[in-house]
Design an enzyme around this catalytic site. Structure first.
Site, PDB file in Angstrom:
ATOM      1  N   LYS A  13      86.786 105.219  83.301  1.00 21.31           N
ATOM      2  CA  LYS A  13      87.821 105.369  82.280  1.00 21.31           C
ATOM      3  C   LYS A  13      87.226 105.435  80.889  1.00 21.31           C
ATOM      4  O   LYS A  13      87.684 106.199  80.053  1.00 21.31           O
ATOM      5  CB  LYS A  13      88.876 104.272  82.418  1.00 21.31           C
ATOM      6  CG  LYS A  13      88.581 102.974  81.719  1.00 21.31           C
ATOM      7  CD  LYS A  13      89.606 101.927  82.100  1.00 21.31           C
ATOM      8  CE  LYS A  13      88.911 100.622  82.392  1.00 21.31           C
ATOM      9  NZ  LYS A  13      88.859  99.680  81.303  1.00 21.31           N
ATOM     10  N   ARG A  89      94.583  92.670  80.294  1.00 17.43           N
ATOM     11  CA  ARG A  89      93.906  92.671  81.600  1.00 17.43           C
ATOM     12  C   ARG A  89      94.673  91.883  82.650  1.00 17.43           C
ATOM     13  O   ARG A  89      94.347  91.953  83.824  1.00 17.43           O
ATOM     14  CB  ARG A  89      92.558  91.971  81.472  1.00 17.43           C
ATOM     15  CG  ARG A  89      91.384  92.846  81.171  1.00 17.43           C
ATOM     16  CD  ARG A  89      90.144  91.962  81.184  1.00 17.43           C
ATOM     17  NE  ARG A  89      89.127  92.459  80.276  1.00 17.43           N
ATOM     18  CZ  ARG A  89      88.259  93.409  80.605  1.00 17.43           C
ATOM     19  NH1 ARG A  89      88.256  93.931  81.801  1.00 17.43           N
ATOM     20  NH2 ARG A  89      87.369  93.814  79.725  1.00 17.43           N
ATOM     21  N   ARG A 129      73.904 101.996  87.673  1.00 21.33           N
ATOM     22  CA  ARG A 129      73.766 101.955  86.222  1.00 21.33           C
ATOM     23  C   ARG A 129      72.425 101.358  85.797  1.00 21.33           C
ATOM     24  O   ARG A 129      72.002 100.331  86.316  1.00 21.33           O
ATOM     25  CB  ARG A 129      74.886 101.102  85.655  1.00 21.33           C
ATOM     26  CG  ARG A 129      75.390 101.661  84.353  1.00 21.33           C
ATOM     27  CD  ARG A 129      76.805 101.428  84.239  1.00 21.33           C
ATOM     28  NE  ARG A 129      76.991  99.990  83.983  1.00 21.33           N
ATOM     29  CZ  ARG A 129      77.868  99.576  83.108  1.00 21.33           C
ATOM     30  NH1 ARG A 129      78.573 100.422  82.419  1.00 21.33           N
ATOM     31  NH2 ARG A 129      78.040  98.290  82.935  1.00 21.33           N
ATOM     32  N   ARG A 162      70.965  95.692  84.827  1.00 24.74           N
ATOM     33  CA  ARG A 162      71.519  94.441  84.302  1.00 24.74           C
ATOM     34  C   ARG A 162      72.056  93.610  85.455  1.00 24.74           C
ATOM     35  O   ARG A 162      72.471  94.147  86.490  1.00 24.74           O
ATOM     36  CB  ARG A 162      72.670  94.729  83.342  1.00 24.74           C
ATOM     37  CG  ARG A 162      72.266  95.459  82.074  1.00 24.74           C
ATOM     38  CD  ARG A 162      73.447  95.522  81.151  1.00 24.74           C
ATOM     39  NE  ARG A 162      74.681  95.791  81.909  1.00 24.74           N
ATOM     40  CZ  ARG A 162      75.899  95.747  81.411  1.00 24.74           C
ATOM     41  NH1 ARG A 162      76.079  95.443  80.159  1.00 24.74           N
ATOM     42  NH2 ARG A 162      76.942  96.009  82.146  1.00 24.74           N
ATOM     43  N   ARG A 173      83.497  91.876  90.546  1.00 20.51           N
ATOM     44  CA  ARG A 173      84.276  92.487  89.459  1.00 20.51           C
ATOM     45  C   ARG A 173      85.458  93.279  90.014  1.00 20.51           C
ATOM     46  O   ARG A 173      86.555  93.260  89.449  1.00 20.51           O
ATOM     47  CB  ARG A 173      83.387  93.413  88.626  1.00 20.51           C
ATOM     48  CG  ARG A 173      82.403  92.646  87.752  1.00 20.51           C
ATOM     49  CD  ARG A 173      81.435  93.574  87.048  1.00 20.51           C
ATOM     50  NE  ARG A 173      82.083  94.428  86.062  1.00 20.51           N
ATOM     51  CZ  ARG A 173      81.538  95.534  85.568  1.00 20.51           C
ATOM     52  NH1 ARG A 173      80.355  95.936  85.974  1.00 20.51           N
ATOM     53  NH2 ARG A 173      82.179  96.226  84.655  1.00 20.51           N
TER      54      ARG A 173
END
Ligand SMILES: [Zn+2]
Length: 217
Positions: A13, A89, A129, A162, A173
């Protein structure tokens, strides 16, 4: 035009909406950016938020909501419009936000959901990532692989994974998203605000669908 963005971590997004925002001159704001700006400006709300951050505590919903609603009331947003990323959220935050906006005489125009059921793809994206240890540029081994393995395209620095992007963290998550944020989809659907986009589609197709739905040109 005030638009909230929803979507699972890894659904893209940020990437998609930044592209749309850039193209039409709409502001792309995260709640984190808004808080940082408020803090830097040293406003009363900013100083309050700073107190919590300095103590290593979460900034309370009521305060984040007030800061975000105040930002959305500014002339710049009235003129250019904005995509809001990262707030609300949770259902509690969404209800609070609705009230704060109403008190300021404002309302949301749309809520864009980047929808996907493809958990494997999300996991692949999140764990692929890499961040450059030198210039902090972000790339993705699957979707935007570096020209030279392990090296940043911009500065040649070493690419690092990370802790947030390992598989167990990625799964956690996604679980938190499903539990806390998915209920917002129904909340905004009931208000007739939801625009559901298929996150698996090509950037250009999404771009034209969003601009059509929002009346941008
Ligand atoms: Zn770099």
């Amino acid at each position: 035009m005030r638009i909230v963005l929803l979507g699972a971590p890894g659904a893209g997004k940020g990437t998609h909406c930044k592209r749309i925002a850039d193209r039409y001159g709409v502001l792309h704001l995260s709640s984190g950016d808004i808080l940082r700006r408020e803090r830097a400006a040293g406003t009363e709300l900013g100083r309050k938020a700073q107190g919590y951050m300095d103590a290593g505590a979460l900034v309370p919903d009521e305060l984040v909501g007030a800061v975000v609603a105040a930002r959305l009331a500014e002339d710049e947003i009235r003129r250019r419009g904005c995509f809001l990323d990262g707030f609300p959220r949770t259902l509690v935050q969404a209800r609070l936000f609705e009230r704060l906006l109403a008190e300021a005489g404002l309302a949301l125009d749309r809520v864009i959901l980047m929808a996907t059921d493809d958990v494997d793809r999300l996991i692949k994206r999140l764990t692929g990532r890499r961040v450059c240890g030198q210039c902090r540029a972000v790339c993705n081994l699957v979707y935007s692989p570096p020209r030279q393995p392990g090296r940043c395209d911009h500065c040649g620095g070493p690419l690092e994974q990370r802790g947030d992007d390992t598989e167990p963290t990625a799964r956690e998550r996604l679980r938190v998203y499903a539990e806390q944020t998915e209920p917002l989809v129904r909340f905004y659907e009931e208000r007739g605000l939801l625009l559901r986009l298929d996150a698996a589609r090509e950037g250009l197709e999404l771009l034209s669908e969003v601009s059509l739905a929002l009346g941008l040109s």
